[in-house]
Design a protein around this motif. Structure first.
Motif, short mmCIF file in Angstrom:
data_model
loop_
_atom_site.label_atom_id
_atom_site.label_comp_id
_atom_site.label_asym_id
_atom_site.label_seq_id
_atom_site.Cartn_x
_atom_site.Cartn_y
_atom_site.Cartn_z
N ALA A 62 0.82 -1.21 0.00
CA ALA A 62 0.00 0.00 0.00
C ALA A 62 0.86 1.26 0.00
O ALA A 62 0.54 2.26 -0.64
N VAL A 63 1.99 1.18 0.73
CA VAL A 63 2.90 2.33 0.75
C VAL A 63 3.48 2.60 -0.63
O VAL A 63 3.55 3.75 -1.09
N GLU A 64 3.88 1.53 -1.32
CA GLU A 64 4.43 1.68 -2.67
C GLU A 64 3.39 2.23 -3.64
O GLU A 64 3.69 3.06 -4.51
N GLN A 65 2.15 1.76 -3.51
CA GLN A 65 1.07 2.24 -4.36
C GLN A 65 0.81 3.73 -4.14
O GLN A 65 0.60 4.49 -5.09
N ARG A 66 0.86 4.14 -2.89
CA ARG A 66 0.65 5.55 -2.56
C ARG A 66 1.79 6.41 -3.11
O ARG A 66 1.56 7.49 -3.65
N ARG A 67 3.00 5.94 -2.98
CA ARG A 67 4.14 6.68 -3.51
C ARG A 67 4.05 6.84 -5.02
O ARG A 67 4.36 7.90 -5.57
N ALA A 68 3.61 5.77 -5.69
CA ALA A 68 3.47 5.83 -7.15
C ALA A 68 2.41 6.84 -7.55
O ALA A 68 2.56 7.56 -8.54
N LEU A 69 1.31 6.90 -6.79
CA LEU A 69 0.24 7.84 -7.08
C LEU A 69 0.72 9.28 -6.92
O LEU A 69 0.46 10.15 -7.76
N ILE A 70 1.46 9.53 -5.83
CA ILE A 70 1.99 10.88 -5.59
C ILE A 70 2.96 11.28 -6.70
O ILE A 70 2.93 12.41 -7.20
N LYS A 71 3.80 10.33 -7.11
CA LYS A 71 4.77 10.61 -8.16
C LYS A 71 4.08 10.92 -9.48
O LYS A 71 4.46 11.84 -10.21
N ARG A 72 3.00 10.16 -9.79
CA ARG A 72 2.28 10.38 -11.04
C ARG A 72 1.60 11.74 -11.06
O ARG A 72 1.61 12.45 -12.06
N LYS A 73 1.02 12.14 -9.92
CA LYS A 73 0.36 13.44 -9.85
C LYS A 73 1.35 14.58 -10.02
O LYS A 73 1.07 15.57 -10.69
N LYS A 74 2.52 14.43 -9.40
CA LYS A 74 3.54 15.46 -9.55
C LYS A 74 4.00 15.56 -11.00
O LYS A 74 4.23 16.65 -11.53
N THR A 75 4.14 14.42 -11.64
CA THR A 75 4.57 14.39 -13.05
C THR A 75 3.54 15.06 -13.94
O THR A 75 3.88 15.83 -14.85
#
Length: 377
Positions: A62-75
């Motif tokens: 879940a932590v990795e999924q959340r990090r990926a979501l944050i990274k995608r939004k920033k991108t």
């Protein structure tokens, strides 16, 4: 609320699943910012007493999924990656096609079928009105003067079938008389547009399925708004005119600029809406959203109408996301909704003005009288 240090400590202890023991005061250590590192067991106890919960700890996945979501939004915000675009569903495509078909069948953009209309009884700028429509009393003249403050200098340019051009003008010099002279033609034009809008609604299957009482209530509430939206497709923002086949309607600004004219809500609305450069599909979806308004007076099946309006609204949103490049048009949907809200306000003002004029000098056609709920005196 907790600091990041204690948050990280709590997460690590829970994930390790270890059993901690107090080596000092048997679980009675005082935990402060300075002493928190001295006893892990008492620090954990204070975390639990403060309301931190084991079940709220996220798993590694879940932590990795959340990090990926944050990274995608920033991108996406940086514009280095195009946002994910969802296509229109089959139902939404059918809704748009049905609306476009209804528009094509009922909107005569050339005005070739607009015939047997009345024109002002004058040509040029110094009309001589028939006695039957002259302003007679001082009281009536005063009422006209109050109403005329809402009008701009207005011109009508008509090209006849033989190619001759006739110009009709309204100026503020003789407001009451000149407004009266234009009323028959404006009533005929409005009635012609209203008939097309009524036929537009009847072509739409979702509208036909409603009870006849709700159909009437929705049309009474929305016909003028749909009329404005249709007129906007023919509005030329460069010349400030509506080009309706061989007719041209335009406002004149004696000061030589647009600042004063833009104080008029209807004209300002047309300029703002035209600036959005909408697609035909977006125009017809705006018409559908306006038509299926559950808060119109007299609507019985409000829930059904509300659901239909929501479906058309979501279709408009999906169309913009699918057909418009992002992020350039990311605010277009919100702007359109704001324009529809403004249109409701203009509708209320227009209805009030029509009733005021009708009270002084009856001019409405039977269809107008029905739509505006004008009772026979």
């Amino acid at each position: 609320m907790t600091c990041e240090g204690c948050k990280g400590f709590f997460r690590r202890v829970i994930k390790r699943n270890v059993r901690l023991r107090c080596p000092f005061r048997k679980g009675a250590c005082e935990i402060t910012q300075k002493t928190r590192r001295q006893c892990q067991a008492c620090r954990l106890r204070k975390c639990l007493d403060s309301g931190m919960k084991k079940e709220m700890i996220m798993s590694d996945a879940a932590v990795e999924q959340r990090r990926a979501l944050i990274k995608r939004k920033k991108t996406e915000q940086l514009g280095t990656q195009a946002p994910e675009v969802k296509g229109l569903t089959e139902e939404q495509q059918k809704m748009i096609l049905e609306l476009m078909d209804a528009q094509m069948k009922t909107f005569d953009t050339t005005f070739s079928h607009f015939k047997n209309f009345r024109l002002p009884g004058v040509q040029g700028s110094d009309p001589e009105l028939p006695k039957s429509i002259a302003v007679n009393s001082e009281e009536e003249a005063a009422k006209w003067n109050n109403i005329s403050k809402e009008f701009c200098p207005f011109s009508l340019r008509l090209q006849g079938e033989d190619g001759t051009i006739r110009n009709y003008k309204y100026s503020a010099d003789r407001p009451g008389k000149e407004i009266i002279s234009l009323l028959p033609h404006m009533a005929d034009l409005s009635t012609y547009m209203f008939k097309g809008i009524i036929n537009f609604a009847k072509v739409i299957s979702y509208f036909r399925e409603l009870p006849i009482e709700d159909q009437i209530s929705l049309l009474k509430g929305a016909t003028f708004e749909l009329c404005i939206l249709r007129f906007n497709t023919m509005f030329n923002a460069e010349t400030g005119s509506w080009e309706c086949g061989r007719f041209s309607y335009y406002f004149e600004d004696p000061a030589g600029g647009l600042q004063q004219l833009l104080l008029k809500p209807v004209l300002k609305f047309h300029y703002m809406l035209k600036k959005l450069q909408l697609h035909n599909e977006e125009y017809v979806l705006m018409q559908a959203i306006s038509l299926f308004s559950p808060d119109r007076p007299g609507v019985v099946q409000r829930c059904v109408v509300d659901q239909l309006q929501e479906r058309f609204t979501m279709t408009l949103k999906a169309y913009i996301e699918c057909k418009r490049p992002q992020p350039e048009y990311r605010f277009l949907f919100l702007k359109i909704i704001a324009m529809l809200t403004e249109l409701r306000s203009i509708n209320a003002q227009h209805t009030k003005r029509v009733l005021q004029i009708e009270d002084i000098h009856p001019f409405a056609t039977p269809l107008m009288r029905e739509l505006y709920n004008i009772m026979d005196s």
